[in-house]
Design a protein around this motif. Sequence first.
Motif, PDB file in Angstrom:
ATOM      1  N   LEU A  80       0.748  -1.189  -0.121  1.00 22.18           N
ATOM      2  CA  LEU A  80       0.045  -0.107  -0.167  1.00 22.18           C
ATOM      3  C   LEU A  80       0.883   1.222   0.004  1.00 22.18           C
ATOM      4  O   LEU A  80       0.585   2.316  -0.538  1.00 22.18           O
ATOM      5  N   HIS A  81       1.943   1.397   0.763  1.00 22.62           N
ATOM      6  CA  HIS A  81       2.938   2.418   0.824  1.00 22.62           C
ATOM      7  C   HIS A  81       3.625   2.470  -0.343  1.00 22.62           C
ATOM      8  O   HIS A  81       4.499   3.515  -0.439  1.00 22.62           O
ATOM      9  N   HIS A  82       3.861   1.458  -1.068  1.00 22.31           N
ATOM     10  CA  HIS A  82       4.857   1.415  -2.381  1.00 22.31           C
ATOM     11  C   HIS A  82       4.318   2.222  -3.371  1.00 22.31           C
ATOM     12  O   HIS A  82       3.131   2.173  -3.593  1.00 22.31           O
ATOM     13  N   PRO A  83       5.253   3.207  -3.843  1.00 24.17           N
ATOM     14  CA  PRO A  83       4.762   4.287  -4.863  1.00 24.17           C
ATOM     15  C   PRO A  83       4.019   3.635  -6.236  1.00 24.17           C
ATOM     16  O   PRO A  83       3.499   4.393  -7.034  1.00 24.17           O
TER      17      PRO A  83
ATOM     18  N   ASP B  55      -4.376   8.256   6.261  1.00 23.41           N
ATOM     19  CA  ASP B  55      -4.498   9.452   5.857  1.00 23.41           C
ATOM     20  C   ASP B  55      -4.773   9.608   4.282  1.00 23.41           C
ATOM     21  O   ASP B  55      -4.524   8.588   3.717  1.00 23.41           O
ATOM     22  N   GLU B  56      -4.954  10.647   3.754  1.00 25.16           N
ATOM     23  CA  GLU B  56      -5.508  10.643   2.376  1.00 25.16           C
ATOM     24  C   GLU B  56      -4.453  10.285   1.578  1.00 25.16           C
ATOM     25  O   GLU B  56      -4.582   9.701   0.409  1.00 25.16           O
ATOM     26  N   ASP B  57      -3.099  10.388   1.849  1.00 22.92           N
ATOM     27  CA  ASP B  57      -1.999   9.874   1.056  1.00 22.92           C
ATOM     28  C   ASP B  57      -2.070   8.678   0.754  1.00 22.92           C
ATOM     29  O   ASP B  57      -1.668   7.973  -0.361  1.00 22.92           O
ATOM     30  N   LEU B  58      -2.311   7.658   1.784  1.00 20.45           N
ATOM     31  CA  LEU B  58      -2.535   6.368   1.864  1.00 20.45           C
ATOM     32  C   LEU B  58      -3.552   5.872   1.023  1.00 20.45           C
ATOM     33  O   LEU B  58      -3.355   4.892   0.155  1.00 20.45           O
ATOM     34  N   LEU B  59      -4.711   6.814   1.112  1.00 21.97           N
ATOM     35  CA  LEU B  59      -6.010   6.303   0.495  1.00 21.97           C
ATOM     36  C   LEU B  59      -6.145   6.561  -0.834  1.00 21.97           C
ATOM     37  O   LEU B  59      -6.614   5.863  -1.846  1.00 21.97           O
ATOM     38  N   LYS B  60      -5.102   7.485  -1.460  1.00 20.60           N
ATOM     39  CA  LYS B  60      -5.201   7.878  -2.776  1.00 20.60           C
ATOM     40  C   LYS B  60      -4.991   6.968  -3.774  1.00 20.60           C
ATOM     41  O   LYS B  60      -5.809   6.605  -4.706  1.00 20.60           O
ATOM     42  N   PRO B  61      -3.848   5.997  -3.762  1.00 16.68           N
ATOM     43  CA  PRO B  61      -3.939   4.878  -4.717  1.00 16.68           C
ATOM     44  C   PRO B  61      -5.007   4.034  -4.595  1.00 16.68           C
ATOM     45  O   PRO B  61      -5.511   3.598  -5.649  1.00 16.68           O
ATOM     46  N   LEU B  62      -5.548   3.780  -3.439  1.00 17.72           N
ATOM     47  CA  LEU B  62      -6.748   2.712  -3.312  1.00 17.72           C
ATOM     48  C   LEU B  62      -8.034   3.694  -4.126  1.00 17.72           C
ATOM     49  O   LEU B  62      -8.740   2.859  -4.745  1.00 17.72           O
TER      50      LEU B  62
END
Length: 286
Positions: free
Chosen positions: A128-131, A164-171
């Motif tokens: 999830l954290h991987h760009p 936070d929104e940064d983590l949710l953005k890719p999903l």
Amino acid sequence: AKSAGGNRFEHADAEADARAITRHGLTTSLPTALERGEFFIEYQPLVHLADGTVHGAEALVRWSHPTHGVLGPDRFIPLAEHTGLIVPLGRWVLEQSVRQARAWQEELAAGTFGGPLRINVNLSPAQLHHPGLVADTVEVLERVGLEPGSLCLEVTESALIGADEDLLKPLRQLAEMGVDIALDDFGTGYSNLANLRRLPVSVLKLDRSFTQGMQQHPADPVDIKIVEGIVSLAHSLELAVTVEGVETGTQAEHLRMLGCDTAQGWYYARPGPPEMLHTLSLADAV
Ligand code: C2E
Ligand code: CA
Ligand code: CA
Ligand code: CA
């Protein structure tokens, strides 16, 4: 050896697992296991509770270790997370699973198989954290030719608590493309139910502990209330509810009556090779 299926790998004591890993030297053999081709995937069907037909399958990775035999994910996923191998391993699982789903769909089109088939793939927090998550996923889907709507990515509730929104953005991006996101092990993480509205999820996967409460007849009255509440909330938010760990017909019947949508468990089938889905689906399609 690999035969019994299901939770033959499950270990109650994580600390004992950590000791076993160190003792067996898994730490040194894990980093190169991927290039040696030692991982394989078993598939476990998800069925519609209403009529028992196959909805899809979850991909569950195993490690065929040259000296220790077949190891379940609980034995090496934590280590893979820790060492960073989870990113290439997760990418490999995704590619294999997407290819398998595509193959099933081709068999379906050829009339040799009773689908419809969707594929569920587990995502670990490190992935999830991987760009590269969104780009990698899109690339695999396009190259293999699978519709995004045929893929469901499972993320544990605990991985998203306080996200936070940064983590949710890719999903969110994947969800906008049509990929389903499931909240795995739901009900164990003490997440704020109101929080569900801001998560880009379309499926709740109820934790196995609720299924266990459905074993007696009548079922545990507190578990009934909780599952009723979760199902009604989920449906009002237009989320589907999947239950896991269904081992008996009693559990299946209670969960069906409570309005759960799909189910997974030994009662239907243990995780197995992709061919297993054929017999199951054909039998149910009649
Ligand atoms: P999970 O995602 O909650 O997967 C369900 C687990 O329940 C699987 O264990 C499955 O074999 C087991 N199970 C299925 N039906 C029943 C049943 O009726 N009764 C009982 N008692 N158990 C049942 P498994 O295969 O050992 O996997 C354990 C965990 O490892 C998974 O839990 C998932 O979190 C993780 N995992 C598996 N494959 C992958 C993967 O490719 N990537 C990542 N990141 N994690 C994975
Ligand atoms: Ca899962
Ligand atoms: Ca689960
Ligand atoms: Ca679990």
